[in-house]
Design a protein around this motif. Structure first.
Motif, PDB file in Angstrom:
ATOM      1  N   ILE A  32       0.834  -1.193   0.000  1.00  0.00           N
ATOM      2  CA  ILE A  32       0.000   0.000   0.000  1.00  0.00           C
ATOM      3  C   ILE A  32       0.873   1.248   0.000  1.00  0.00           C
ATOM      4  N   THR A  33       0.694   2.073  -1.023  1.00  0.00           N
ATOM      5  CA  THR A  33       1.339   3.379  -1.044  1.00  0.00           C
ATOM      6  C   THR A  33       0.249   4.430  -0.897  1.00  0.00           C
ATOM      7  N   VAL A  34       0.660   5.632  -0.534  1.00  0.00           N
ATOM      8  CA  VAL A  34      -0.313   6.685  -0.300  1.00  0.00           C
ATOM      9  C   VAL A  34       0.049   7.922  -1.105  1.00  0.00           C
ATOM     10  N   ASP A  35      -0.965   8.569  -1.648  1.00  0.00           N
ATOM     11  CA  ASP A  35      -0.818   9.806  -2.408  1.00  0.00           C
ATOM     12  C   ASP A  35      -0.166  10.875  -1.530  1.00  0.00           C
ATOM     13  N   ASP A  36       0.702  11.698  -2.099  1.00  0.00           N
ATOM     14  CA  ASP A  36       1.387  12.750  -1.341  1.00  0.00           C
ATOM     15  C   ASP A  36       0.422  13.703  -0.639  1.00  0.00           C
ATOM     16  N   ASP A  37      -0.766  13.908  -1.222  1.00  0.00           N
ATOM     17  CA  ASP A  37      -1.732  14.835  -0.630  1.00  0.00           C
ATOM     18  C   ASP A  37      -2.287  14.352   0.708  1.00  0.00           C
ATOM     19  N   VAL A  38      -2.270  13.053   0.944  1.00  0.00           N
ATOM     20  CA  VAL A  38      -2.807  12.520   2.201  1.00  0.00           C
ATOM     21  C   VAL A  38      -1.736  11.815   3.034  1.00  0.00           C
ATOM     22  N   ASP A  39      -0.505  11.823   2.550  1.00  0.00           N
ATOM     23  CA  ASP A  39       0.605  11.218   3.280  1.00  0.00           C
ATOM     24  C   ASP A  39       0.707  11.842   4.670  1.00  0.00           C
ATOM     25  N   GLY A  40       0.719  11.022   5.694  1.00  0.00           N
ATOM     26  CA  GLY A  40       0.845  11.502   7.060  1.00  0.00           C
ATOM     27  C   GLY A  40      -0.477  11.835   7.730  1.00  0.00           C
ATOM     28  N   THR A  41      -1.587  11.824   6.974  1.00  0.00           N
ATOM     29  CA  THR A  41      -2.882  12.142   7.573  1.00  0.00           C
ATOM     30  C   THR A  41      -3.797  10.925   7.693  1.00  0.00           C
ATOM     31  N   VAL A  42      -3.471   9.831   7.007  1.00  0.00           N
ATOM     32  CA  VAL A  42      -4.257   8.601   7.120  1.00  0.00           C
ATOM     33  C   VAL A  42      -3.870   7.906   8.423  1.00  0.00           C
ATOM     34  N   THR A  43      -4.851   7.704   9.300  1.00  0.00           N
ATOM     35  CA  THR A  43      -4.579   7.054  10.594  1.00  0.00           C
ATOM     36  C   THR A  43      -5.193   5.664  10.693  1.00  0.00           C
ATOM     37  N   ASP A  44      -6.191   5.387   9.849  1.00  0.00           N
ATOM     38  CA  ASP A  44      -6.834   4.069   9.826  1.00  0.00           C
ATOM     39  C   ASP A  44      -7.069   3.677   8.380  1.00  0.00           C
ATOM     40  N   ILE A  45      -6.944   2.381   8.099  1.00  0.00           N
ATOM     41  CA  ILE A  45      -7.293   1.890   6.780  1.00  0.00           C
ATOM     42  C   ILE A  45      -8.280   0.737   6.935  1.00  0.00           C
ATOM     43  N   GLU A  46      -9.243   0.725   6.037  1.00  0.00           N
ATOM     44  CA  GLU A  46     -10.225  -0.352   5.986  1.00  0.00           C
ATOM     45  C   GLU A  46      -9.973  -1.114   4.696  1.00  0.00           C
ATOM     46  N   VAL A  47      -9.785  -2.421   4.810  1.00  0.00           N
ATOM     47  CA  VAL A  47      -9.499  -3.260   3.661  1.00  0.00           C
ATOM     48  C   VAL A  47     -10.650  -4.243   3.489  1.00  0.00           C
ATOM     49  N   SER A  48     -11.280  -4.209   2.313  1.00  0.00           N
ATOM     50  CA  SER A  48     -12.328  -5.167   1.960  1.00  0.00           C
ATOM     51  C   SER A  48     -11.804  -6.011   0.817  1.00  0.00           C
ATOM     52  N   ILE A  49     -11.936  -7.327   0.951  1.00  0.00           N
ATOM     53  CA  ILE A  49     -11.488  -8.214  -0.116  1.00  0.00           C
ATOM     54  C   ILE A  49     -12.598  -9.205  -0.452  1.00  0.00           C
ATOM     55  N   GLU A  50     -12.657  -9.552  -1.738  1.00  0.00           N
ATOM     56  CA  GLU A  50     -13.636 -10.517  -2.225  1.00  0.00           C
ATOM     57  C   GLU A  50     -12.947 -11.453  -3.197  1.00  0.00           C
ATOM     58  N   ASP A  64       0.777   6.414  12.691  1.00  0.00           N
ATOM     59  CA  ASP A  64       1.689   7.076  11.761  1.00  0.00           C
ATOM     60  C   ASP A  64       2.393   6.075  10.846  1.00  0.00           C
ATOM     61  N   GLY A  65       1.799   4.903  10.680  1.00  0.00           N
ATOM     62  CA  GLY A  65       2.393   3.849   9.864  1.00  0.00           C
ATOM     63  C   GLY A  65       2.547   4.174   8.398  1.00  0.00           C
ATOM     64  N   LEU A  66       1.884   5.219   7.920  1.00  0.00           N
ATOM     65  CA  LEU A  66       2.013   5.629   6.524  1.00  0.00           C
ATOM     66  C   LEU A  66       2.842   6.897   6.360  1.00  0.00           C
ATOM     67  N   ASP A  67       3.495   7.346   7.433  1.00  0.00           N
ATOM     68  CA  ASP A  67       4.290   8.570   7.350  1.00  0.00           C
ATOM     69  C   ASP A  67       5.374   8.496   6.285  1.00  0.00           C
ATOM     70  N   ASP A  68       5.892   7.300   6.028  1.00  0.00           N
ATOM     71  CA  ASP A  68       6.917   7.160   4.995  1.00  0.00           C
ATOM     72  C   ASP A  68       6.312   6.901   3.621  1.00  0.00           C
ATOM     73  N   GLY A  69       4.963   6.914   3.540  1.00  0.00           N
ATOM     74  CA  GLY A  69       4.294   6.774   2.254  1.00  0.00           C
ATOM     75  C   GLY A  69       3.933   5.363   1.859  1.00  0.00           C
ATOM     76  N   MET A  70       4.242   4.368   2.707  1.00  0.00           N
ATOM     77  CA  MET A  70       3.889   3.004   2.341  1.00  0.00           C
ATOM     78  C   MET A  70       3.784   2.100   3.564  1.00  0.00           C
ATOM     79  N   THR A  71       3.039   1.019   3.387  1.00  0.00           N
ATOM     80  CA  THR A  71       2.938  -0.053   4.377  1.00  0.00           C
ATOM     81  C   THR A  71       2.505  -1.300   3.625  1.00  0.00           C
TER      82      THR A  71
END
Length: 126
Positions: A32-50, A64-71
């Protein structure tokens, strides 16, 4: 009983020898990478898979797990799938107020082994 074990760890699937990963049980890793516009502001992620007739949704408090832009999130399928199938992934990013600020969805070909590595990017929803 069918169940899915989701765990937030970084698997070394990308560096995995092709013959070795083919012997592993069915699993995949979402890079998972994150767009620069939201880097550092995402605190929770919801993952749905089918996949096939299965649907699973989990929410991860990543702080702050996405502070470096990826997880990455590793997903092991149990019971294992017997043949390749299509995997649908929806990922939603929330800020510390619980507002949706990023999302992405993708379809991938899932093979019945441990050699599945899928990139997905959380993009600003504006």
């Amino acid at each position: 009983m069918r169940w899915l074990a989701l765990f937030a760890v970084s698997w070394a699937l990308a560096a995995c020898d092709l013959d070795v990963c083919r012997e592993h049980p069915p699993a995949f890793e979402l890079e998972i990478t994150v767009d620069d516009d939201v880097d550092g502001t995402v605190t929770d992620i919801e993952v749905s898979i089918e996949w096939a007739d299965q649907r699973v949704k989990r929410t991860y408090a990543i702080g702050d797990g996405l502070d470096d832009g990826m997880t990455s999130i590793g997903v092991e399928l149990d019971p294992p799938i017997a043949e390749s199938t299509e995997l649908y992934v929806l990922i939603v990013g929330y800020d510390d107020l619980g507002d949706v600020i990023a999302r992405d969805d993708e379809r991938f070909d899932l093979s019945p082994d441990g050699c599945n590595l899928f990139p997905i990017s959380l993009d600003d929803i504006e």
